[in-house]
Design an enzyme around this catalytic site. Sequence first.
Site, PDB file in Angstrom:
ATOM      1  N   HIS A 127       0.567  -1.175  -0.075  1.00  0.00           N
ATOM      2  CA  HIS A 127       0.021   0.183   0.003  1.00  0.00           C
ATOM      3  C   HIS A 127       1.017   1.273   0.123  1.00  0.00           C
ATOM      4  CE1 HIS A 127      -3.442  -2.351   1.082  1.00  0.00           C
ATOM      5  NE2 HIS A 127      -2.738  -2.978   1.919  1.00  0.00           N
ATOM      6  N   ASP A 130      -1.268   8.733  -1.941  1.00  0.00           N
ATOM      7  CA  ASP A 130      -1.109   9.637  -2.709  1.00  0.00           C
ATOM      8  C   ASP A 130      -2.018  10.877  -2.357  1.00  0.00           C
ATOM      9  OD1 ASP A 130      -1.637  11.474  -4.676  1.00  0.00           O
ATOM     10  OD2 ASP A 130      -2.483  10.216  -6.188  1.00  0.00           O
ATOM     11  N   CYS A 168      -4.880   5.360  -1.492  1.00  0.00           N
ATOM     12  CA  CYS A 168      -3.968   4.473  -1.802  1.00  0.00           C
ATOM     13  C   CYS A 168      -3.841   4.176  -3.210  1.00  0.00           C
ATOM     14  CB  CYS A 168      -4.126   3.108  -1.124  1.00  0.00           C
ATOM     15  SG  CYS A 168      -3.052   1.999  -1.263  1.00  0.00           S
ATOM     16  N   MET A 182      -9.848   2.707   0.604  1.00  0.00           N
ATOM     17  CA  MET A 182      -8.356   3.399   1.055  1.00  0.00           C
ATOM     18  C   MET A 182      -8.621   4.934   0.342  1.00  0.00           C
ATOM     19  SD  MET A 182      -5.555   0.381   0.999  1.00  0.00           S
ATOM     20  CE  MET A 182      -4.572   1.674   2.248  1.00  0.00           C
ATOM     21  N   HIS A 287     -26.914  16.787  -0.588  1.00  0.00           N
ATOM     22  CA  HIS A 287     -27.787  17.712  -0.461  1.00  0.00           C
ATOM     23  C   HIS A 287     -28.346  17.675   0.945  1.00  0.00           C
ATOM     24  CE1 HIS A 287     -31.798  19.818  -1.272  1.00  0.00           C
ATOM     25  NE2 HIS A 287     -32.160  18.833  -0.279  1.00  0.00           N
ATOM     26  N   HIS A 338     -27.994  13.491  -3.765  1.00  0.00           N
ATOM     27  CA  HIS A 338     -29.421  13.471  -4.442  1.00  0.00           C
ATOM     28  C   HIS A 338     -29.446  12.904  -5.756  1.00  0.00           C
ATOM     29  CE1 HIS A 338     -33.233  15.714  -5.031  1.00  0.00           C
ATOM     30  NE2 HIS A 338     -33.191  16.130  -3.682  1.00  0.00           N
TER      31      HIS A 338
END
Length: 375
Positions: A127, A130, A168, A182, A287, A338
């Site tokens: 893993h 970013d 990830c 992730m 919403h 929504h």
Amino acid sequence: MLSLRVALCGAAAVALLMAAPIRADEGSNPTFNAKNQADLTIGLPRVKAKLVAPPFVMEHDQIAKGGPKVVQFTMKIEEKEIVIDGEGTTFQAMTFDGSMPGPTMVVHEGDYVELTLINPDTNSMPHNIDFHSATGALGGAQLTLVNPGEQAALRFKATKVGAFVYHCAPPGMIPWHVVSGMSGTIMVLPRDGLKDERGKPIRYDRAYTIGEFDLYVPKDANGKYKDYENAGDAYADTVEVMRGLIPTHVVFNGAVGALTGDKALNAKVGETVLFIHSTANRDTRPHLIGGHGDYVWERGKFANAPDKGLETWFVAGGSAGVAIYTFQQPGIYAYVNHNLIEAAELGATAHVKVEGHWNNDLMKQVTPPGPITMN
Ligand SMILES: [Cu+2]
């Protein structure tokens, strides 16, 4: 075990296609630690952040106290089985710190974020992370790829203000890890706090973080959701469902009902609440039924003036939006995606339980429902 190996081999093949470097220390990459550069963090205060599980947000100052700091975070990656709906459907989740979304990190512009990312040997997969708020090296993903039993530390300067997704991004397996749970949010506040378009300060009494996830759970021949031993075993079937682009579940914070009923968010009349809404993979449209977005940064970025008085806002996949609302009436509010099919049929609904006094001037039931008396 075989299927896990197949999953990882498949992933490696895709990694080659994507031509993404596997790790910073392999292949011909730029030098990630340049020589003869002063370390500008020397002498800065270092503080350890205390992360909390969503929907709560770590304690933080809305206006920075003092100058830039190095804010130290630690996150442990957890691969685990969770239940995602009232029918007991199991899901092989991959998580930052055990929650979907991962904890919301808060710093101020100019601070340094220093994250230690731990991948315990109880996990089965590599893993990384970013940060959409970071600059360079795939948002830090190239510098943080950790196998089970490894950890890595990354430091980046928070130069852009706003709420940003982190996720990830292991080579070849990015979408799978993202739709397995992730992702999370980092909020970088302006040092002098949030402001409206005229520079008037905007403050909040509470902050909640909502992570929307589109989930793709495979079914067996009888249409029943399948159980798997671990994430690797679920890989091949899951990718097949993902490629159809029709999620089986669209949920807030990891499961249908994770934020409803006795798990509802709480607020009081007169309180101003900040809602962070992240979605790492797919567009959405939050919403608040019976309420509004008083101030909304749809794209979540505080360098832009907020929109005002919105009914529904748009959060693009791969981003986090921020809305602020001061509650004026008590009651149970539904906070939904929504696309109402996704809200009501697939799970994307939260509740906000608001206590306080009703204001008849804003709304009053003139006549309760009864027999028709006017022709
Ligand atoms: Cu991952």
